[in-house]
Design a protein around this motif. Structure first.
Motif, PDB file in Angstrom:
ATOM      1  N   ASP A 222       0.845  -1.196   0.000  1.00  0.00           N
ATOM      2  CA  ASP A 222       0.000   0.000   0.000  1.00  0.00           C
ATOM      3  C   ASP A 222       0.880   1.245   0.000  1.00  0.00           C
ATOM      4  OD1 ASP A 222      -2.958   0.916   0.546  1.00  0.00           O
ATOM      5  OD2 ASP A 222      -1.728   2.094   1.943  1.00  0.00           O
ATOM      6  N   PRO A 223       0.526   2.306  -0.688  1.00  0.00           N
ATOM      7  CA  PRO A 223      -0.704   2.527  -1.466  1.00  0.00           C
ATOM      8  C   PRO A 223      -0.620   1.908  -2.860  1.00  0.00           C
ATOM      9  CG  PRO A 223       0.649   4.494  -1.503  1.00  0.00           C
ATOM     10  CD  PRO A 223       1.354   3.535  -0.590  1.00  0.00           C
ATOM     11  N   PRO A 224      -1.756   1.728  -3.493  1.00  0.00           N
ATOM     12  CA  PRO A 224      -1.771   1.122  -4.830  1.00  0.00           C
ATOM     13  C   PRO A 224      -1.010   1.995  -5.826  1.00  0.00           C
ATOM     14  CG  PRO A 224      -3.969   1.154  -3.874  1.00  0.00           C
ATOM     15  CD  PRO A 224      -3.112   2.017  -3.008  1.00  0.00           C
ATOM     16  N   PRO A 225      -0.360   1.374  -6.785  1.00  0.00           N
ATOM     17  CA  PRO A 225       0.291   2.172  -7.835  1.00  0.00           C
ATOM     18  C   PRO A 225      -0.750   2.855  -8.718  1.00  0.00           C
ATOM     19  CG  PRO A 225       0.419  -0.171  -8.329  1.00  0.00           C
ATOM     20  CD  PRO A 225      -0.146  -0.065  -6.954  1.00  0.00           C
ATOM     21  N   GLY A 226      -0.278   3.770  -9.551  1.00  0.00           N
ATOM     22  CA  GLY A 226      -1.185   4.572 -10.354  1.00  0.00           C
ATOM     23  C   GLY A 226      -2.074   3.761 -11.264  1.00  0.00           C
ATOM     24  N   HIS A 227      -1.532   2.740 -11.899  1.00  0.00           N
ATOM     25  CA  HIS A 227      -2.369   1.991 -12.837  1.00  0.00           C
ATOM     26  C   HIS A 227      -3.441   1.188 -12.118  1.00  0.00           C
ATOM     27  CE1 HIS A 227       0.490  -1.146 -11.610  1.00  0.00           C
ATOM     28  NE2 HIS A 227      -0.371  -2.044 -12.090  1.00  0.00           N
ATOM     29  N   ARG A 228      -3.185   0.789 -10.851  1.00  0.00           N
ATOM     30  CA  ARG A 228      -4.216   0.076 -10.087  1.00  0.00           C
ATOM     31  C   ARG A 228      -5.265   1.043  -9.534  1.00  0.00           C
ATOM     32  NH1 ARG A 228      -5.431  -4.521 -11.472  1.00  0.00           N
ATOM     33  NH2 ARG A 228      -6.686  -4.566  -9.549  1.00  0.00           N
ATOM     34  N   LYS A 229      -4.865   2.280  -9.203  1.00  0.00           N
ATOM     35  CA  LYS A 229      -5.857   3.277  -8.798  1.00  0.00           C
ATOM     36  C   LYS A 229      -6.861   3.531  -9.909  1.00  0.00           C
ATOM     37  CE  LYS A 229      -3.071   5.892  -5.453  1.00  0.00           C
ATOM     38  NZ  LYS A 229      -2.491   7.219  -5.118  1.00  0.00           N
ATOM     39  N   LEU A 230      -6.345   3.525 -11.152  1.00  0.00           N
ATOM     40  CA  LEU A 230      -7.251   3.749 -12.266  1.00  0.00           C
ATOM     41  C   LEU A 230      -8.234   2.605 -12.438  1.00  0.00           C
ATOM     42  CD1 LEU A 230      -4.757   5.232 -14.898  1.00  0.00           C
ATOM     43  CD2 LEU A 230      -6.344   6.453 -13.411  1.00  0.00           C
ATOM     44  N   GLN A 231      -7.911   1.434 -11.877  1.00  0.00           N
ATOM     45  CA  GLN A 231      -8.814   0.292 -11.950  1.00  0.00           C
ATOM     46  C   GLN A 231      -9.672   0.131 -10.688  1.00  0.00           C
ATOM     47  OE1 GLN A 231      -7.025  -3.335 -13.497  1.00  0.00           O
ATOM     48  NE2 GLN A 231      -5.322  -2.169 -14.405  1.00  0.00           N
ATOM     49  N   GLY A 232      -9.547   1.103  -9.741  1.00  0.00           N
ATOM     50  CA  GLY A 232     -10.476   1.129  -8.608  1.00  0.00           C
ATOM     51  C   GLY A 232      -9.926   0.650  -7.287  1.00  0.00           C
ATOM     52  N   ASP A 233      -8.623   0.313  -7.210  1.00  0.00           N
ATOM     53  CA  ASP A 233      -8.075  -0.138  -5.927  1.00  0.00           C
ATOM     54  C   ASP A 233      -7.896   1.062  -4.994  1.00  0.00           C
ATOM     55  OD1 ASP A 233      -8.050  -2.547  -7.136  1.00  0.00           O
ATOM     56  OD2 ASP A 233      -5.875  -2.832  -7.091  1.00  0.00           O
ATOM     57  N   PHE A 234      -8.491   0.974  -3.777  1.00  0.00           N
ATOM     58  CA  PHE A 234      -8.368   2.042  -2.788  1.00  0.00           C
ATOM     59  C   PHE A 234      -7.164   1.838  -1.870  1.00  0.00           C
ATOM     60  CE2 PHE A 234     -13.227   2.381  -3.075  1.00  0.00           C
ATOM     61  CZ  PHE A 234     -13.139   3.292  -4.123  1.00  0.00           C
ATOM     62  N   MET A 235      -7.012   0.650  -1.348  1.00  0.00           N
ATOM     63  CA  MET A 235      -5.925   0.338  -0.411  1.00  0.00           C
ATOM     64  C   MET A 235      -5.723  -1.164  -0.366  1.00  0.00           C
ATOM     65  SD  MET A 235      -7.691   0.810   3.350  1.00  0.00           S
ATOM     66  CE  MET A 235      -8.410   2.385   2.984  1.00  0.00           C
ATOM     67  N   TYR A 236      -4.573  -1.568   0.177  1.00  0.00           N
ATOM     68  CA  TYR A 236      -4.251  -2.978   0.372  1.00  0.00           C
ATOM     69  C   TYR A 236      -4.059  -3.227   1.871  1.00  0.00           C
ATOM     70  CZ  TYR A 236      -3.332  -2.741  -4.633  1.00  0.00           C
ATOM     71  OH  TYR A 236      -3.452  -2.544  -5.990  1.00  0.00           O
ATOM     72  N   ILE A 237      -4.658  -4.288   2.361  1.00  0.00           N
ATOM     73  CA  ILE A 237      -4.681  -4.596   3.800  1.00  0.00           C
ATOM     74  C   ILE A 237      -4.105  -5.986   4.002  1.00  0.00           C
ATOM     75  CG2 ILE A 237      -6.151  -4.810   5.842  1.00  0.00           C
ATOM     76  CD1 ILE A 237      -8.243  -3.127   4.230  1.00  0.00           C
ATOM     77  N   THR A 238      -3.322  -6.139   5.065  1.00  0.00           N
ATOM     78  CA  THR A 238      -2.786  -7.446   5.450  1.00  0.00           C
ATOM     79  C   THR A 238      -3.465  -7.908   6.725  1.00  0.00           C
ATOM     80  OG1 THR A 238      -0.633  -7.022   4.444  1.00  0.00           O
ATOM     81  CG2 THR A 238      -0.735  -8.741   6.119  1.00  0.00           C
ATOM     82  N   GLU A 264       6.783 -11.336  -1.026  1.00  0.00           N
ATOM     83  CA  GLU A 264       7.858 -11.231  -2.000  1.00  0.00           C
ATOM     84  C   GLU A 264       7.400 -10.689  -3.342  1.00  0.00           C
ATOM     85  OE1 GLU A 264       7.083 -14.065  -0.408  1.00  0.00           O
ATOM     86  OE2 GLU A 264       8.631 -14.006   1.160  1.00  0.00           O
ATOM     87  N   ALA A 265       6.107 -10.899  -3.678  1.00  0.00           N
ATOM     88  CA  ALA A 265       5.645 -10.531  -5.029  1.00  0.00           C
ATOM     89  C   ALA A 265       4.301  -9.830  -4.946  1.00  0.00           C
ATOM     90  CB  ALA A 265       5.531 -11.790  -5.907  1.00  0.00           C
ATOM     91  N   PHE A 266       4.134  -8.821  -5.793  1.00  0.00           N
ATOM     92  CA  PHE A 266       2.878  -8.061  -5.854  1.00  0.00           C
ATOM     93  C   PHE A 266       2.021  -8.605  -6.985  1.00  0.00           C
ATOM     94  CE2 PHE A 266       0.580  -4.367  -7.744  1.00  0.00           C
ATOM     95  CZ  PHE A 266      -0.324  -4.173  -6.699  1.00  0.00           C
ATOM     96  N   ASP A 267       0.833  -9.068  -6.631  1.00  0.00           N
ATOM     97  CA  ASP A 267      -0.104  -9.599  -7.622  1.00  0.00           C
ATOM     98  C   ASP A 267      -1.509  -9.183  -7.199  1.00  0.00           C
ATOM     99  OD1 ASP A 267      -1.581 -10.916  -9.501  1.00  0.00           O
ATOM    100  OD2 ASP A 267      -0.728 -12.904  -9.122  1.00  0.00           O
ATOM    101  N   PRO A 268      -2.085  -8.100  -7.758  1.00  0.00           N
ATOM    102  CA  PRO A 268      -3.374  -7.573  -7.289  1.00  0.00           C
ATOM    103  C   PRO A 268      -4.585  -8.344  -7.797  1.00  0.00           C
ATOM    104  CG  PRO A 268      -2.542  -6.235  -9.095  1.00  0.00           C
ATOM    105  CD  PRO A 268      -1.483  -7.258  -8.828  1.00  0.00           C
ATOM    106  N   ARG A 269      -4.379  -9.392  -8.556  1.00  0.00           N
ATOM    107  CA  ARG A 269      -5.519 -10.142  -9.068  1.00  0.00           C
ATOM    108  C   ARG A 269      -6.244 -10.860  -7.925  1.00  0.00           C
ATOM    109  NH1 ARG A 269      -2.989 -14.128 -13.210  1.00  0.00           N
ATOM    110  NH2 ARG A 269      -1.493 -14.236 -11.485  1.00  0.00           N
ATOM    111  N   PRO A 270      -7.555 -11.035  -8.058  1.00  0.00           N
ATOM    112  CA  PRO A 270      -8.303 -11.733  -6.999  1.00  0.00           C
ATOM    113  C   PRO A 270      -7.895 -13.195  -6.895  1.00  0.00           C
ATOM    114  CG  PRO A 270      -9.774 -10.467  -8.412  1.00  0.00           C
ATOM    115  CD  PRO A 270      -8.439 -10.486  -9.096  1.00  0.00           C
ATOM    116  N   SER A 271      -7.882 -13.694  -5.672  1.00  0.00           N
ATOM    117  CA  SER A 271      -7.621 -15.105  -5.448  1.00  0.00           C
ATOM    118  C   SER A 271      -8.781 -15.924  -5.976  1.00  0.00           C
ATOM    119  CB  SER A 271      -7.427 -15.368  -3.956  1.00  0.00           C
ATOM    120  OG  SER A 271      -7.281 -16.737  -3.696  1.00  0.00           O
ATOM    121  N   GLN A 272      -8.478 -17.106  -6.448  1.00  0.00           N
ATOM    122  CA  GLN A 272      -9.521 -17.931  -7.060  1.00  0.00           C
ATOM    123  C   GLN A 272     -10.593 -18.348  -6.062  1.00  0.00           C
ATOM    124  OE1 GLN A 272      -7.522 -21.214  -8.933  1.00  0.00           O
ATOM    125  NE2 GLN A 272      -6.619 -19.951 -10.568  1.00  0.00           N
ATOM    126  N   SER A 273     -10.204 -18.565  -4.809  1.00  0.00           N
ATOM    127  CA  SER A 273     -11.175 -19.033  -3.802  1.00  0.00           C
ATOM    128  C   SER A 273     -11.813 -17.898  -3.017  1.00  0.00           C
ATOM    129  CB  SER A 273     -10.485 -19.994  -2.828  1.00  0.00           C
ATOM    130  OG  SER A 273      -9.417 -19.328  -2.156  1.00  0.00           O
TER     131      SER A 273
END
Length: 1385
Positions: A222-238, A264-273
């Protein structure tokens, strides 16, 4: 109004009532009309919830219904929802009554709306409120006063706001098991000196709130990068679950989902489950089964009264036994609580917007008051945080003045204020801050004065520093204008520097200030500005009136609003200026008399005042001003009456066409100091006797009148109010118990705490000094602790942050242990520091470490002498003071902590150990800021409560009960019942319900009253003690004997801790415990109660007589009739001394004594007949019934009162005098009629009737008209009663509508009075407490006809057990009632 209420918006409680509330102007009459058609049920669906029924009200807006829905357990913590009906989303600002087709049974759907970045943070904040829900032990860690009631019941019976309990309904209490032992511990037995603190806060039986998650914080991505903000991401929570699973969660407009990111890796895609959930807790429940189980189980507990957050923090001076183990994760790293620096709250705009809300309907007023409370509560929390930030050094001053640094924090302006030598240096600065807050309070409380505003204000004491905090002023109107613009145009409209220009705005603010001055009893006057201009003022010379940039009128600098206290104005500083010459008032020659005019004869010699005070800001309290005005009005009335009587009488002067009546009024006005010559008008000049204020010569005469008035008011405190306060503590057992209750009692009488030295002198000069020893003990403790606090504040200024705990413990050891030396604490600290690897202790080279016990005591004594004029009263050391006044060091420690904000570790402290420091650095848990703030109004609720009190005083219990329920509902709507006045309201509601026979309702309401008192006032506050004593009576009525004993023991433990055993209220608790306990322990408490009552009230007092009877009753239960006879003889002697021999009280005592005597003779005869082999087991004992014990506890606790005055005899005497006056007039009339008949001018009989009625209905009559319904409903709260029951006070009513001619009226009334006088005075013996009462001679039964109770063998309590009434009163039959823990006359 129903007993059960519903949970409302943000914790509001809602009941079935309407919004129509009619309040008579200037009166407390309040009526809430109930309309069954104003509410109806609807069905709620959607948002993933199970359908449920919801009660809506037609006057609600859609947003009101939605707000209430979001606070319900079924919906929380969901947010960002809207309501839809028939497929269409409803406008939030539309009223439900305007929604077409909305009817009972309709279906409303909750629709999930898309989030924004702001609403997503608000949703997470709401979730954190639930996850941070405090457990029973968390209150101690946070410094909040906890609720202990649940630890006594052990069944989680604390009432919810909806009137229900968690495990069983309090309206259906079950009797406790007979084998449940409740033996008092050794430290609670009479005579014990042990004061264990561990028993004050027993461990709760409730489980701790579980840790729903291991951690919840912002993700490292957090905070989301610019291209993810344009896709609607507000924040990332652990989130780290309790199972150990670590998940990264994305917040987006549609809700929350788990993404595929890893550390270790940033992957904003939704988890399958992972599902997409609109509510964050729904997603957590899907991720973690443990979270789902814990959250579902505990979510319903957060709405309890004992768990809801209070509007303002109530300090708990004891902390957890181990503070380290209680610390837990609060998920603060999530960042939703952080506020950007550029978005600081505009507190002034928030407060003024809440004040400007409409007030035309009840609903609007409730919403306005709730909004005011919420804004002020948040403001006070910010003030507390700001004080910690500033004092701890994390804030930078915004000005360059090192002597008076100013800070900005969270939209607050905070400063210490300059220590001006004109006002008395440091003490004057603190007094100015306190008086400024008081002035803001009185201007804020003015009713019906819309348009005059004050800034949000508070003062906070933290670590010896006092800071003033205010919301930022909105700026002046027209500040961008040129410098040459007059002050009026720039916004300064009022004050000595405002100039003389006129404008509509200036006229408006003068009109507002004139209305305010009239309400505050302040006089308009004229002073001279520094430039020589004459300036008319309605306030003190310091006040300024502004027109803010927001278009509102503000008044500032009101710290000298109230007039000066002439007792502490040693020099007259008022100046009379004529032209350019200054003519100071002379204190020599002929003018000396005028300056000293107003003082009583030998006043300075007798009372050693006026004198100098450490600061020059001694002002009169507003309560004193009103009491003094009432006193002067009484004098005015008496003077007018005397002058009229000397000139022919009132009637002759009133009907004559001469000036005698006018002259009498003018003379009385002049003598009492009225500002008007023709009417009584009393106002004060706030600038009289104030230093640095100049007046024009035209004000000379008026100024002398005002100065004389101020001297009379100051002398009134010393000569009237203080003796009246001391006298009031002689007869009542509900007296101050600690410093807080002493302060409240003094302020009610308008006495400032600087007069504590005069209170000590008055007690010492009293012939009842020994009976006032408990009051002297509290006063001396308060003097000691207030002087110690001032020394402590100076002491802390030389202490660095790392040494605070050590320094505070060192100070307390020097104070409480006179033989303490710094070496003991230094060696112990050094050893601990070496064990922790920190080297030698830091206290060796600190200046504060050189403080010794003797040096500290000298500083405290010096301050006490300067402030309270006490010489050698404190003694040579604390031990001498403790021994002289029988003080308790643990009580002194509690007072010190409450006054300074220090929190101690919960453990038992020993102050007699010579080898070890009693208090160490580890015992200092924390130091909390103490905030004094403006109290927000609860006008409608308070009016309903006062109306209920008036009905209760008149004995109209049904009306009182309805108004109390209305008031409780209104308090719930405004403050969730978490308000001191709400506690008093619930307590009185429980009392009224009990008197009406509704014991289950009384129990339920009183449970809530106890919890509110613990949370709002403090777990060991005197009012909490009183509420526990009342709860014991109500639970005993439900046959919960063990719980009643626990409540009484809890009350005794608290009182022993805060004061000690030598207090009149201990006698009340011990009498109740003696009634409930069995065996030898009961007699210990009864003997102690008798000893205390005899010591405090004397042998011929009702309290002592009742204790004598209880001892006699206990001895009868043991078969000791000889000892019982001795005690009952003492009781009979007391009753005979208080009343006459024919009084029912004395007759009942005499009958019981005869019963004991007969039983003793019978037992003695049986023993003689049985022979020498008889054992004690054959002696027949008399045991009181449970009903008798309950009735006696009702009397002991003051729920029902025992009247000292026989009002029936008074009424009879007054009626005889009235009859003689009527007969005399009738004889005169008859002679006149005979003369008229002789002359052929006989009058009609109706004229005779009129003349008799006129006399009977005169203002001085004792006979009052009462309807039949009133006679049925009205009984006496303060009736003539035997020691375990009440006897209805008999009355004679004359119906004015059916009055006979005057001769017949008098004869009929005389016949009734003689019939009642000839009969047994103990009439209505068979009337129960819940039955209607009619004063009918045919209902009388004589005590000779009473037989022994089949349940017992004939104690006096059983002989008179039927002689009981409801403890209610007619409008003329009230002597005193017990309300809110005090006796009010």
């Amino acid at each position: 109004m129903k007993d059960k209420v519903r949970k409302g918006a943000a914790g509001r409680t809602h009941a079935k009532t309407n919004d129509v509330i009619s309040v008579a102007h200037g009166k407390d009459a309040l009526t809430i009309k109930q309309d069954d058609d104003s509410s109806f049920p609807v069905k709620i669906q959607g948002a993933g919830l199970e359908p449920f029924e919801f009660q809506v009200r037609v006057f609600w807006l859609v947003q009101d219904a939605l707000t209430i829905l979001l606070s319900r357990d079924e919906v929380a913590p969901r947010t960002n929802l809207s309501l839809a009906f028939a497929g269409a989303t409803l406008d939030p600002l539309v009223g439900l009554q305007n929604v077409k087709g909305l009817k009972p049974g309709a279906i409303l759907r909750l629709v999930e709306e898309p989030f924004t970045a702001r609403s997503a943070k608000q949703h997470l904040s709401r979730v954190l409120e639930l996850l941070r829900a405090s457990g029973p032990r968390d209150a101690l860690k946070e410094g909040r006063s906890p609720s202990i009631l649940e630890t006594l019941t052990q069944t989680s019976e604390t009432s919810l706001p909806n009137g229900k309990n968690l495990k069983r309904s309090s309206s259906n209490p079950k009797p406790e098991a007979a084998n449940n032992d409740c033996t008092p511990p050794q430290y609670l037995l009479p005579g014990s000196s042990d004061r264990p603190l561990m028993a004050l806060l027993p461990q709760s039986s409730k489980p701790q709130v579980p840790s729903y998650l291991q951690d919840l914080s912002l993700s490292s991505w957090d905070p989301p990068p610019g291209h993810r903000k344009l896709q609607g991401d507000f924040m990332y929570i652990t989130a780290v679950t309790t199972e150990g699973q670590k998940c990264d969660i994305t917040s987006c407009p549609k809700g929350f989902f788990v993404n595929r990111s890893t550390p270790e890796a940033f992957d904003p895609r939704p988890s399958q489950s992972s599902p997409l959930c609109h509510c964050f807790t729904d997603l957590l429940c899907h991720i973690s089964p443990a979270f789902k189980q814990a959250f579902t189980k505990n979510r319903h507990d957060i709405s309890q009264v004992d768990m809801m957050p209070t509007p303002y923090q109530t300090l708990c001076w004891l902390g957890p036994p181990c503070a380290t183990r209680t610390h837990k994760n609060t998920f603060s790293r999530l960042g939703v609580d952080d506020q950007p620096a550029n978005q600081a709250t505009d507190w002034n705009e928030e407060l003024q917007a809440a004040r400007d809300r409409p007030q035309t309907s009840l609903e609007e007023r409730l919403q306005r008051e709730r909004a005011l409370l919420q804004v002020n509560s948040a403001f006070v929390r910010t003030v507390s945080q700001g004080a910690e930030t500033v004092v701890e050094g994390f804030g930078e001053p915004v000005n360059g003045n090192p002597e008076d640094p100013a800070f900005l924090f969270g939209g607050l302006f905070m400063s210490q204020g300059a220590a001006s030598t004109v006002f008395g240096g440091e003490r004057g600065r603190r007094a100015a801050q306190r008086l400024e807050l008081k002035g803001v309070q009185v201007y804020s409380d003015l009713q019906g004065l819309q348009g005059l505003h004050t800034l949000p204000t508070a003062i906070v004491d933290y670590r010896g520093v006092r800071l003033s905090a205010q919301g930022l002023a909105p700026g002046l109107e027209g500040t961008e204008q040129e410098e040459g613009t007059p002050p009026v145009s720039r916004g300064l409209l009022y004050g000595v520097n405002a100039g003389l220009q006129e404008s509509p705005h200036r006229r408006r603010i003068l009109e507002l200030l004139a209305h305010a001055a009239k309400a505050l009893s302040l006089q308009r006057h004229i002073v001279l500005a520094p430039n020589g201009h004459r300036v008319p003022l309605f306030t003190s010379v310091d006040a300024q009136g502004l027109l803010g940039a927001d278009g509102r009128f503000y008044i500032l600098d009101v710290f000298r609003t109230f007039p000066a206290d002439a007792n502490y104005c040693l020099e007259v500083n008022s100046q009379i200026i004529s032209g350019e010459e200054v003519q100071k008032e002379s204190c020599n020659g002929a003018e000396e008399k005028s300056v000293n005019d107003g003082w009583p004869l030998n006043y300075q010699k007798d009372f050693d005042v006026p004198k100098r005070f450490p600061h020059s800001l001694c002002r009169l309290r507003p309560e004193l001003m009103q009491i003094f005005i009432q006193h002067k009005h009484t004098q005015f009335t008496q003077l007018v009456r005397e002058k009229l009587d000397n000139n022919g009488g009132f009637e002759e002067c009133a009907t004559a066409c001469d000036s005698r009546a006018t002259d009498a009024i003018r003379a009385a006005c002049k003598e009492v100091g009225s500002l008007s010559e023709i009417i009584f008008e009393m106002r004060f000049c706030p600038n009289a006797l104030s230093p640095g204020v100049s007046f024009p010569s035209a004000e000379s005469e008026s100024l002398q009148i005002h100065e004389k008035l101020l001297r009379e008011a100051a002398a009134f405190i010393v000569t009237h109010q203080i003796p009246a306060f001391v006298e009031s503590n002689l007869q009542s057992n509900v007296t101050p118990m600690d410093g807080a209750s002493l302060k409240e009692a003094l302020h009610e009488k308008g006495i400032n705490l600087r007069y504590l030295g005069h209170v000590v002198k008055t007690i010492n000069q009293s012939k009842h000094k020994e009976r006032l020893r408990h009051l002297m003990r509290i006063v001396m403790s308060e003097i000691l602790m207030r002087s110690t606090r001032r020394v402590f504040n100076s002491f802390l200024q030389g202490v660095d942050m790392p040494c605070l705990a050590t320094a505070v413990s060192h100070f307390l050891c020097c104070l409480l242990v006179p033989h303490f030396t710094a070496t003991a604490l230094g060696e112990e600290t050094k050893k601990k520091s070496k064990r922790r690897g920190k080297g030698p202790g830091a206290s060796e080279s600190m200046p504060w470490s050189t403080l010794t016990a003797a040096e500290l005591w000298n500083q405290v004594c010096q301050d006490a002498v300067e402030t309270y004029s006490l010489s050698d009263t404190l003694g040579s050391g604390l031990n001498q003071l403790v021994e002289r006044y029988r003080l308790q060091k643990i009580s002194l420690l509690r007072e010190f902590c409450l006054k300074t904000g220090v929190q101690l570790r919960l453990r038992d402290y020993l102050f007699d150990s010579h080898g070890k420091a009693p208090i160490g650095p580890d015992d200092i848990i924390n130091i909390f800021p103490l905030v004094k703030h403006v109290q927000m109004p609860t006008s409608d609720a308070s009016k309903a409560f006062r109306a209920a009190q008036n009905y209760f005083e008149k004995g109209l219990l049904d009306q009182a009960h309805e108004h109390l329920k209305d008031a409780a509902y209104l308090f719930g709507r405004v403050c969730d019942d978490l308000h001191p006045e709400a506690c008093y309201c619930h307590s009185l509601l429980a009392k009224v319900a009990f008197l009406q026979g509704k014991t289950a309702e009384a129990r339920s309401v009183q449970l809530r009253a106890v919890v509110i008192s613990e949370r709002v006032l403090g777990f060991d506050h005197p009012n909490t003690i009183h509420q526990y004593a009342l709860l014991a009576v109500y639970v005993l009525a439900g046959r919960e004997t063990n719980l009643a004993q626990k409540c009484l023991l809890r009350a005794r433990l608290l009182l022993l801790t805060i004061h000690g055993e030598d207090h009149p209220y201990i006698a009340k608790l011990d009498s109740c415990l003696g009634l409930l306990l069995k065996g030898d322990q009961a007699v210990k408490y009864l003997k102690n109660a008798l000893r205390l009552n005899t010591s405090f009230f004397g042998p011929t007092n009702l309290h002592t007589a009742l204790s004598q009877h209880l001892m006699s009753q206990w001895l009868c239960s043991k078969g000791d009739y000889r000892g019982a006879m001795n005690h009952e003889k003492e009781a009979l002697a007391a009753f005979t001394a208080l009343f006459d021999e024919d009084h029912p009280q004395a007759r009942c005592s005499k009958d019981f004594l005869c019963t004991i005597t007969k039983q003793a003779v019978q037992v003695e005869r049986s023993l003689r007949q049985a022979g020498p082999n008889v054992t004690e087991q054959t002696v027949e004992c008399l045991t009181p019934t449970n009903e008798t014990i309950l009735e006696q506890m009702v009397l002991v606790t003051g729920i029902k009162k025992i009247a000292v005055i026989d009002r029936f005899q008074e009424f009879k005497q007054r009626h005889k005098e009235l009859k003689a006056a009527v007969a005399k007039e009738l004889m005169s009339k008859a002679a006149n009629e005979l003369l008229e008949v002789t002359n052929g001018q006989a009058k009609e009989p109706a004229q005779e009737t009129g003349s008799g009625e006129e006399v009977l209905n005169s203002p001085s009559q004792a006979v009052e008209e009462t309807t039949e319904s009133q006679r049925v409903e009205e009984t006496s709260v303060d009736t003539v009663a035997p020691a375990n029951g009440h006897v209805v006070e008999e009355k004679t009513e004359v119906d004015g509508d059916e009055a006979e001619p005057s001769q017949r009226v008098v004869l009929d009334a005389e016949a009734k009075m003689e019939d009642r006088a000839d009969g047994d005075s103990s009439a209505t013996n068979g009337i129960k407490a819940t039955e209607d009462v009619r004063c009918d001679p045919s209902d009388e039964t004589k005590s000779d006809d009473i037989t022994e109770s089949p349940k017992s063998k004939g104690t006096w309590a059983d002989v008179v057990s039927n002689m009981s009434t409801a403890g209610q009163s007619g409008s003329n039959g009230v002597k005193s009632i017990s309300v809110n823990g005090t006796d009010q006359v």
